[in-house]
Design a protein around this motif. Sequence first.
Motif, PDB file in Angstrom:
ATOM      1  N   ILE B 337       0.847  -1.204   0.000  1.00 43.57           N
ATOM      2  CA  ILE B 337       0.000   0.000   0.000  1.00 43.57           C
ATOM      3  C   ILE B 337       0.881   1.252   0.000  1.00 43.57           C
ATOM      4  O   ILE B 337       0.637   2.198  -0.752  1.00 43.57           O
ATOM      5  CB  ILE B 337      -0.932  -0.006   1.224  1.00 43.57           C
ATOM      6  N   GLY B 338       1.939   1.227   0.829  1.00 35.56           N
ATOM      7  CA  GLY B 338       2.836   2.381   0.888  1.00 35.56           C
ATOM      8  C   GLY B 338       3.475   2.658  -0.460  1.00 35.56           C
ATOM      9  O   GLY B 338       3.488   3.797  -0.941  1.00 35.56           O
ATOM     10  N   VAL B 339       3.946   1.591  -1.113  1.00 27.18           N
ATOM     11  CA  VAL B 339       4.626   1.769  -2.404  1.00 27.18           C
ATOM     12  C   VAL B 339       3.637   2.276  -3.446  1.00 27.18           C
ATOM     13  O   VAL B 339       3.931   3.212  -4.205  1.00 27.18           O
ATOM     14  CB  VAL B 339       5.270   0.432  -2.847  1.00 27.18           C
ATOM     15  N   LEU B 340       2.429   1.678  -3.462  1.00 31.08           N
ATOM     16  CA  LEU B 340       1.421   2.118  -4.437  1.00 31.08           C
ATOM     17  C   LEU B 340       1.080   3.592  -4.244  1.00 31.08           C
ATOM     18  O   LEU B 340       0.996   4.354  -5.212  1.00 31.08           O
ATOM     19  CB  LEU B 340       0.150   1.272  -4.294  1.00 31.08           C
ATOM     20  N   SER B 341       0.887   3.999  -2.977  1.00 35.42           N
ATOM     21  CA  SER B 341       0.546   5.405  -2.727  1.00 35.42           C
ATOM     22  C   SER B 341       1.674   6.302  -3.205  1.00 35.42           C
ATOM     23  O   SER B 341       1.423   7.355  -3.805  1.00 35.42           O
ATOM     24  CB  SER B 341       0.319   5.666  -1.240  1.00 35.42           C
ATOM     25  N   LEU B 342       2.916   5.871  -2.952  1.00 37.11           N
ATOM     26  CA  LEU B 342       4.053   6.687  -3.374  1.00 37.11           C
ATOM     27  C   LEU B 342       4.054   6.840  -4.887  1.00 37.11           C
ATOM     28  O   LEU B 342       4.240   7.948  -5.421  1.00 37.11           O
ATOM     29  CB  LEU B 342       5.359   6.051  -2.896  1.00 37.11           C
ATOM     30  N   ILE B 343       3.788   5.722  -5.594  1.00 41.23           N
ATOM     31  CA  ILE B 343       3.770   5.791  -7.060  1.00 41.23           C
ATOM     32  C   ILE B 343       2.681   6.751  -7.524  1.00 41.23           C
ATOM     33  O   ILE B 343       2.898   7.607  -8.383  1.00 41.23           O
ATOM     34  CB  ILE B 343       3.548   4.378  -7.658  1.00 41.23           C
ATOM     35  N   LEU B 344       1.495   6.620  -6.922  1.00 45.90           N
ATOM     36  CA  LEU B 344       0.380   7.486  -7.311  1.00 45.90           C
ATOM     37  C   LEU B 344       0.706   8.957  -7.057  1.00 45.90           C
ATOM     38  O   LEU B 344       0.469   9.812  -7.913  1.00 45.90           O
ATOM     39  CB  LEU B 344      -0.876   7.101  -6.520  1.00 45.90           C
ATOM     40  N   VAL B 345       1.252   9.240  -5.878  1.00 42.96           N
ATOM     41  CA  VAL B 345       1.565  10.634  -5.555  1.00 42.96           C
ATOM     42  C   VAL B 345       2.648  11.169  -6.485  1.00 42.96           C
ATOM     43  O   VAL B 345       2.590  12.309  -6.929  1.00 42.96           O
ATOM     44  CB  VAL B 345       2.005  10.753  -4.073  1.00 42.96           C
ATOM     45  N   LEU B 377       5.846   7.485   8.518  1.00 41.81           N
ATOM     46  CA  LEU B 377       5.100   7.747   9.748  1.00 41.81           C
ATOM     47  C   LEU B 377       3.807   6.923   9.789  1.00 41.81           C
ATOM     48  O   LEU B 377       3.497   6.272  10.790  1.00 41.81           O
ATOM     49  CB  LEU B 377       4.787   9.235   9.830  1.00 41.81           C
ATOM     50  N   VAL B 378       3.056   6.953   8.672  1.00 46.57           N
ATOM     51  CA  VAL B 378       1.783   6.231   8.636  1.00 46.57           C
ATOM     52  C   VAL B 378       2.039   4.729   8.781  1.00 46.57           C
ATOM     53  O   VAL B 378       1.399   4.050   9.591  1.00 46.57           O
ATOM     54  CB  VAL B 378       1.032   6.532   7.324  1.00 46.57           C
ATOM     55  N   LEU B 379       3.019   4.218   8.016  1.00 46.40           N
ATOM     56  CA  LEU B 379       3.308   2.782   8.099  1.00 46.40           C
ATOM     57  C   LEU B 379       3.782   2.414   9.500  1.00 46.40           C
ATOM     58  O   LEU B 379       3.400   1.383  10.042  1.00 46.40           O
ATOM     59  CB  LEU B 379       4.361   2.394   7.051  1.00 46.40           C
ATOM     60  N   GLY B 380       4.610   3.289  10.062  1.00 43.17           N
ATOM     61  CA  GLY B 380       5.091   3.039  11.418  1.00 43.17           C
ATOM     62  C   GLY B 380       3.933   2.952  12.399  1.00 43.17           C
ATOM     63  O   GLY B 380       3.861   2.043  13.228  1.00 43.17           O
ATOM     64  N   LEU B 381       2.989   3.882  12.242  1.00 42.40           N
ATOM     65  CA  LEU B 381       1.825   3.905  13.131  1.00 42.40           C
ATOM     66  C   LEU B 381       1.013   2.615  12.973  1.00 42.40           C
ATOM     67  O   LEU B 381       0.642   1.968  13.964  1.00 42.40           O
ATOM     68  CB  LEU B 381       0.961   5.128  12.801  1.00 42.40           C
ATOM     69  N   VAL B 382       0.754   2.233  11.713  1.00 42.61           N
ATOM     70  CA  VAL B 382      -0.016   1.016  11.448  1.00 42.61           C
ATOM     71  C   VAL B 382       0.696  -0.186  12.077  1.00 42.61           C
ATOM     72  O   VAL B 382       0.079  -1.025  12.731  1.00 42.61           O
ATOM     73  CB  VAL B 382      -0.176   0.804   9.924  1.00 42.61           C
TER      74      VAL B 382
END
Lengths: 216, 397
Positions: B337-345, B377-382
Amino acid sequence: MQIQLNHLMPIPLQDKLRQRTSDIWNQDVTFQPGNFVKIKAPSGTGKTTLIHYLYHIRYDYTGKVQVNGQPWQAYNKNEIAIMRQQQISIIFQDLRLFEQLSARENITLKRVMEPKPYYPPEKIDEMAARLNVSHVLEQSGKTLSYGERQRIAIIRALVQPFQWLLMDEPFSHLDEENTQRAAALIADECRARNAGFILTDLDNDQHFPYDVHYHL
Amino acid sequence: MRPFFELLKKIIQTGVGKTRFLMAAVGLGIAMLLILIAIQAHSNFSQLLYSHKNQNETADFLVLNKTITNAMMGQSGKSMFSPEEIETIKKQPFVQAFGLVTSSQYKVVIQAPGELHFATDMFFEAVPDSFLDVKAEDWKWSNGDRTIPIILPNDFLNLYNFGFSLSQDLPQISQETVKALPLQVNISNNQVSEQYMGHIVGFSDRISSFLVPASFMAWANEKYGITAAPGTSRVIIKTPDPSNPDLVKFLADNGYTTNQDKLKFSKTRMIVQTIVSVVGFFGLILLFFALLVFSMFIQLVIASCKREIQLLVILGTAPRQLQRYLLRQFVPLYIIIGVLSLILVTGLQYWAATALAQHQMEVSTLPGVPVLAGIALVLGLVYIVNVLTVRKYVNNI
């Protein structure tokens, strides 16, 4: 690994047990490492309860079960898990196999629970051959007969390192010939590890050269 | 550890409520995207405002005065800045330079020479020289000079050229002509009246007033002043960023006004900032719910395999092993999810940078460090929430 009992008394059986004498209940008992211990017990005197106390999966007692000089309660869950992987093994009366796993997987589960397995996978086939259960190894735990399950449970208890083996009526579902084979295997494995065992049963038997006898 | 986890996969079914889990994953993805977009939009906006590539001299001069209300009319004292108020303004972080606007305490009449028949009552004001961008040789006055340099507001000439002169059938005048005109300046008080030459040296958009050099103003107020020196009713400040919302808020809070046009950008900026904050806020809300669903999913998995997990623990499986196994089931998805969001952004940012470049606005084509930090930060929180949930429920078995 030393196991000591100090005035151990199961709370639910307290009243009943106070009316009779016992070698174990409410006594100070020390099981010497490497000893073959037989505990003979009539029905209803807390045989399975004792095994569960020794293995620390029941806690409703007064007195103490001390392991290496410390009561069970002094160890945390991860420490207890390591002891169950390396120092103490068990054959339950109700066997407790996973029905969704095959017989081989049930044994393998215990073998690989430790990151560095004690025995290679071939050892399973070797032991299965000695107990006449080679043909059921790939069967699901659900389809096995009680006798087969019992032998799988025995093999499962023997693929790990241990200093004590706890057995609760381990041959209850086996005929005389298979009992002899299983007892021989257990004795061999205990000697290979310099390990002792505590076996509870209803009657006297000659399956092992016992070092100590107790009456529960 | 591998073969053991293979067997655990057969015992602990993570398949229960898979749809719920996937929906939570989608929610986490959207939440992450919203948060990242908010972060990136914010940094784009600061780049547009502050980076050197986009800077077209944003530093600006603002003349501040108090708003005249009906209640204040007739009491000129109330529009004065007290010394404390002046100190407060000076201390504000957005004030780079500060100057008082001094007004004349004498009467001024200006007459145009010759055929123009132009005469008007006037006033002068003065600001410190550093607030003006007129060449130094034109803008000086020393004691005894009969010629006074004057700066007119641009608006004044426009009003004359396009309003007054047309209706009065007078000629329109160019800036050059005005500068060449020798003006006659009468300065008077109740006792004396003296004539000087006025010379227009420039026009100002910056300060809407008739300006004379501060040195002349001081001298003339001394010489012709009728009243005792009144207080200051206008001040001038230099600020690096007139759209700074802090500045606008400061003015509004104290009841000061200035040229509203210069503050207009601030409104746009506040709107953009509000939208960005709202997007980020929704991202956070969504993140919160995604976390909640993940926790519930983990709880469900553990509860539905309670007997199996109990037996595993009895057989000697360490809670630590179970935790590691369970986390290994979920964490790869979070990383995806993190990688996909990064690609999208990254895609969005590239598109935005291209679109803005067509309007001569430059932002970086790749997402910046804040976005990466946001993902971490978000991934760390999750991850932390997962670890805590797994630990809690495994230990309770």
